[in-house]
Scaffold this motif. Structure first.
Motif, PDB file in Angstrom:
ATOM      1  N   LYS A 278       0.843  -1.204   0.000  1.00  0.00           N
ATOM      2  CA  LYS A 278       0.000   0.000   0.000  1.00  0.00           C
ATOM      3  C   LYS A 278       0.874   1.250   0.000  1.00  0.00           C
ATOM      4  CE  LYS A 278      -3.806  -2.216   2.512  1.00  0.00           C
ATOM      5  NZ  LYS A 278      -4.575  -2.288   3.788  1.00  0.00           N
ATOM      6  N   LEU A 279       1.893   1.239   0.834  1.00  0.00           N
ATOM      7  CA  LEU A 279       2.794   2.387   0.907  1.00  0.00           C
ATOM      8  C   LEU A 279       3.530   2.582  -0.421  1.00  0.00           C
ATOM      9  CD1 LEU A 279       4.186   4.632   2.518  1.00  0.00           C
ATOM     10  CD2 LEU A 279       5.855   2.920   3.283  1.00  0.00           C
ATOM     11  N   ALA A 280       3.985   1.493  -1.018  1.00  0.00           N
ATOM     12  CA  ALA A 280       4.714   1.585  -2.284  1.00  0.00           C
ATOM     13  C   ALA A 280       3.838   2.151  -3.386  1.00  0.00           C
ATOM     14  CB  ALA A 280       5.250   0.208  -2.680  1.00  0.00           C
ATOM     15  N   GLU A 281       2.573   1.709  -3.446  1.00  0.00           N
ATOM     16  CA  GLU A 281       1.667   2.212  -4.491  1.00  0.00           C
ATOM     17  C   GLU A 281       1.375   3.696  -4.280  1.00  0.00           C
ATOM     18  OE1 GLU A 281      -2.771   1.305  -6.316  1.00  0.00           O
ATOM     19  OE2 GLU A 281      -1.555  -0.346  -5.535  1.00  0.00           O
ATOM     20  N   ILE A 282       1.149   4.090  -3.043  1.00  0.00           N
ATOM     21  CA  ILE A 282       0.934   5.514  -2.742  1.00  0.00           C
ATOM     22  C   ILE A 282       2.168   6.321  -3.125  1.00  0.00           C
ATOM     23  CG2 ILE A 282       0.593   7.191  -0.880  1.00  0.00           C
ATOM     24  CD1 ILE A 282      -1.040   4.995   0.580  1.00  0.00           C
ATOM     25  N   ALA A 283       3.358   5.789  -2.816  1.00  0.00           N
ATOM     26  CA  ALA A 283       4.599   6.497  -3.122  1.00  0.00           C
ATOM     27  C   ALA A 283       4.780   6.677  -4.621  1.00  0.00           C
ATOM     28  CB  ALA A 283       5.792   5.735  -2.536  1.00  0.00           C
ATOM     29  N   GLY A 284       4.458   5.641  -5.399  1.00  0.00           N
ATOM     30  CA  GLY A 284       4.571   5.747  -6.849  1.00  0.00           C
ATOM     31  C   GLY A 284       3.635   6.796  -7.415  1.00  0.00           C
ATOM     32  N   PHE A 285       2.407   6.816  -6.908  1.00  0.00           N
ATOM     33  CA  PHE A 285       1.425   7.795  -7.373  1.00  0.00           C
ATOM     34  C   PHE A 285       1.843   9.210  -6.975  1.00  0.00           C
ATOM     35  CE2 PHE A 285      -2.677  10.083  -6.759  1.00  0.00           C
ATOM     36  CZ  PHE A 285      -3.133  10.023  -8.067  1.00  0.00           C
ATOM     37  N   LEU A 286       2.262   9.376  -5.724  1.00  0.00           N
ATOM     38  CA  LEU A 286       2.697  10.687  -5.249  1.00  0.00           C
ATOM     39  C   LEU A 286       3.873  11.221  -6.053  1.00  0.00           C
ATOM     40  CD1 LEU A 286       2.646  10.637  -1.338  1.00  0.00           C
ATOM     41  CD2 LEU A 286       1.332  12.099  -2.860  1.00  0.00           C
ATOM     42  N   ARG A 287       4.797  10.342  -6.406  1.00  0.00           N
ATOM     43  CA  ARG A 287       6.007  10.770  -7.088  1.00  0.00           C
ATOM     44  C   ARG A 287       5.700  11.530  -8.383  1.00  0.00           C
ATOM     45  NH1 ARG A 287      10.392  12.576  -5.834  1.00  0.00           N
ATOM     46  NH2 ARG A 287      10.729  10.874  -4.356  1.00  0.00           N
ATOM     47  N   VAL A 288       4.595  11.198  -9.052  1.00  0.00           N
ATOM     48  CA  VAL A 288       4.298  11.830 -10.353  1.00  0.00           C
ATOM     49  C   VAL A 288       3.089  12.756 -10.313  1.00  0.00           C
ATOM     50  CG1 VAL A 288       5.392  10.025 -11.725  1.00  0.00           C
ATOM     51  CG2 VAL A 288       3.004   9.746 -11.035  1.00  0.00           C
ATOM     52  N   THR A 289       2.379  12.828  -9.194  1.00  0.00           N
ATOM     53  CA  THR A 289       1.169  13.670  -9.149  1.00  0.00           C
ATOM     54  C   THR A 289       1.203  14.721  -8.054  1.00  0.00           C
ATOM     55  OG1 THR A 289      -0.032  12.174  -7.648  1.00  0.00           O
ATOM     56  CG2 THR A 289      -0.229  11.751 -10.028  1.00  0.00           C
ATOM     57  N   ALA A 290       2.197  14.668  -7.168  1.00  0.00           N
ATOM     58  CA  ALA A 290       2.194  15.537  -5.986  1.00  0.00           C
ATOM     59  C   ALA A 290       2.393  17.003  -6.352  1.00  0.00           C
ATOM     60  CB  ALA A 290       3.281  15.097  -5.005  1.00  0.00           C
ATOM     61  N   GLY A 291       1.662  17.854  -5.646  1.00  0.00           N
ATOM     62  CA  GLY A 291       1.836  19.290  -5.721  1.00  0.00           C
ATOM     63  C   GLY A 291       1.930  19.820  -4.302  1.00  0.00           C
ATOM     64  N   PHE A 292       2.430  21.029  -4.144  1.00  0.00           N
ATOM     65  CA  PHE A 292       2.667  21.548  -2.803  1.00  0.00           C
ATOM     66  C   PHE A 292       2.146  22.976  -2.680  1.00  0.00           C
ATOM     67  CE2 PHE A 292       6.065  18.674  -4.124  1.00  0.00           C
ATOM     68  CZ  PHE A 292       5.894  17.654  -3.191  1.00  0.00           C
ATOM     69  N   LEU A 293       1.325  23.195  -1.650  1.00  0.00           N
ATOM     70  CA  LEU A 293       0.832  24.533  -1.337  1.00  0.00           C
ATOM     71  C   LEU A 293       1.644  25.061  -0.161  1.00  0.00           C
ATOM     72  CD1 LEU A 293      -3.023  23.814  -1.530  1.00  0.00           C
ATOM     73  CD2 LEU A 293      -1.568  24.821  -3.298  1.00  0.00           C
ATOM     74  N   ILE A 294       2.334  26.163  -0.376  1.00  0.00           N
ATOM     75  CA  ILE A 294       3.178  26.727   0.675  1.00  0.00           C
ATOM     76  C   ILE A 294       2.294  27.235   1.818  1.00  0.00           C
ATOM     77  CG2 ILE A 294       4.949  28.417   1.218  1.00  0.00           C
ATOM     78  CD1 ILE A 294       5.796  26.212  -0.723  1.00  0.00           C
ATOM     79  N   ALA A 295       2.603  26.759   3.018  1.00  0.00           N
ATOM     80  CA  ALA A 295       1.783  27.116   4.175  1.00  0.00           C
ATOM     81  C   ALA A 295       2.523  28.009   5.159  1.00  0.00           C
ATOM     82  CB  ALA A 295       1.308  25.839   4.879  1.00  0.00           C
ATOM     83  N   GLY A 296       3.759  28.384   4.844  1.00  0.00           N
ATOM     84  CA  GLY A 296       4.513  29.246   5.747  1.00  0.00           C
ATOM     85  C   GLY A 296       5.403  28.442   6.671  1.00  0.00           C
ATOM     86  N   GLY A 297       6.470  29.061   7.124  1.00  0.00           N
ATOM     87  CA  GLY A 297       7.381  28.393   8.044  1.00  0.00           C
ATOM     88  C   GLY A 297       8.108  27.238   7.409  1.00  0.00           C
TER      89      GLY A 297
END
Length: 313
Positions: free
Chosen positions: A22-41
């Motif tokens: 489960k962790l590996a599949e999530i990691a693979g998906f995150l690696r190519v779809t992740a985006g980041f919203l800057i929240a400060g600090g």
């Protein structure tokens, strides 16, 4: 619905049995779809974007199951020139975002500074089952496969050359699999065009229905190709038969014009007259008409002698 979308819909119904997968599949998906919203600090809020609703639902459930974290799902119109909609999963809690990024090997620390890693975190894919799950996750996020009726092509569209090389290494750990890397604009494409490679890759990712469909298409193509080869062969044989018949008739016509039919032996004369009255008959058919019947090889030998006789006139 495209073959690629159908494939992802099938894979989105696969639920890994082990937590490591489960962790590996999530990691693979995150690696190519992740985006980041800057929240400060120096902290970020994690997002994941896909154009497939089934994939969005799948990872929403998988993240809740593994991390015990609920994600918000937003639907937006896809930016031009794409059509349809984008499905955005957001981890609203900053601590949860941090935890997910660290455990999937995306958020690393170097000289007391956080940074987002570029390739595949090796600890995630130590076992074969986890490598399969990681490949499924990355395909669900960045993979496409062509309609096999049009051609065999499976690819992963990636933003990083490092990730492309890591994925190639991961795929090549499986027996009899091989992929290539090319560049398309600012993207790196990991791809395969071999039917067997694509079939085996679908099986590794557990898209078993698509494996059967792919094999059905391959069998149909081979049957059509075989039928085409047989037709071409039959046509070629027919052309050769007609060409031979034409040469024989021209030789016999020359003998007639030279008033030399009487110079042929009775057996050759009988065959020449049969050919004149049956211009389209095969040598086998001519042999069956003779009295006594003659085999094809015998008819062919006599025809050669008739042609040689005509050439000497």
């Amino acid at each position: 619905m495209s073959f690629s979308t159908d494939t992802k819909n099938e894979l989105a119904r696969v639920i890994p049995e082990k937590d490591c997968c489960k962790l590996a599949e999530i990691a693979g998906f995150l690696r190519v779809t992740a985006g980041f919203l800057i929240a400060g600090g120096g902290r970020v809020r994690l997002t994941m974007t896909t154009d497939n609703p089934a994939v969005a639902r799948h990872f929403k459930g998988l993240i809740r199951d593994y991390f015990d974290v609920d994600t918000e799902l937003d639907i937006e119109k896809a930016p031009a020139p794409r059509k349809g909609y984008s499905y955005i999963l957001t981890v609203t809690d900053l601590d949860d975002s941090d935890s997910i990024l660290r455990e999937t090997g995306m958020l690393m620390v170097k000289q007391k500074m956080n940074y987002i890693s570029d390739g595949i975190y090796r600890d995630i894919i130590r076992t074969k089952c986890c490598r399969k799950a990681y490949m499924r996750g990355i395909f669900l996020g960045a993979g496409t496969i062509s309609d096999p009726q049009k051609g065999y092509h499976l690819e992963f569209v990636l933003k990083s050359n490092t990730l492309a090389k890591d994925l190639r290494h991961l795929i090549n750990t499986f027996d009899d699999l091989s992929v290539k890397i090319t560049r398309r604009g600012d993207k790196y494409i990991v791809y395969m065009k071999n039917f067997q490679y694509i079939r085996d890759t679908l099986a590794i990712m557990k898209a078993y229905t698509k494996v059967l469909e792919l094999e059905d298409v391959a069998i149909s193509k081979e049957m059509r190709n075989q039928a085409t080869r047989m037709t071409n062969c039959d046509n070629a044989n027919m052309d050769r038969t007609l060409d031979a018949s034409e040469r024989q008739r021209l030789a016999i016509r020359r003998i007639r014009e030279m008033d030399a039919m009487g110079k042929l032996t009775p057996k050759l004369r009988d065959l020449a007259e049969l050919r004149e009255s049956n211009p389209d008959a095969s040598l086998t058919a001519l042999g069956e008409m003779m009295d006594p019947p003659l085999k094809k090889s015998g008819v062919n030998n006599r025809m050669k002698r008739i042609i040689e006789f005509a050439d000497k006139l």
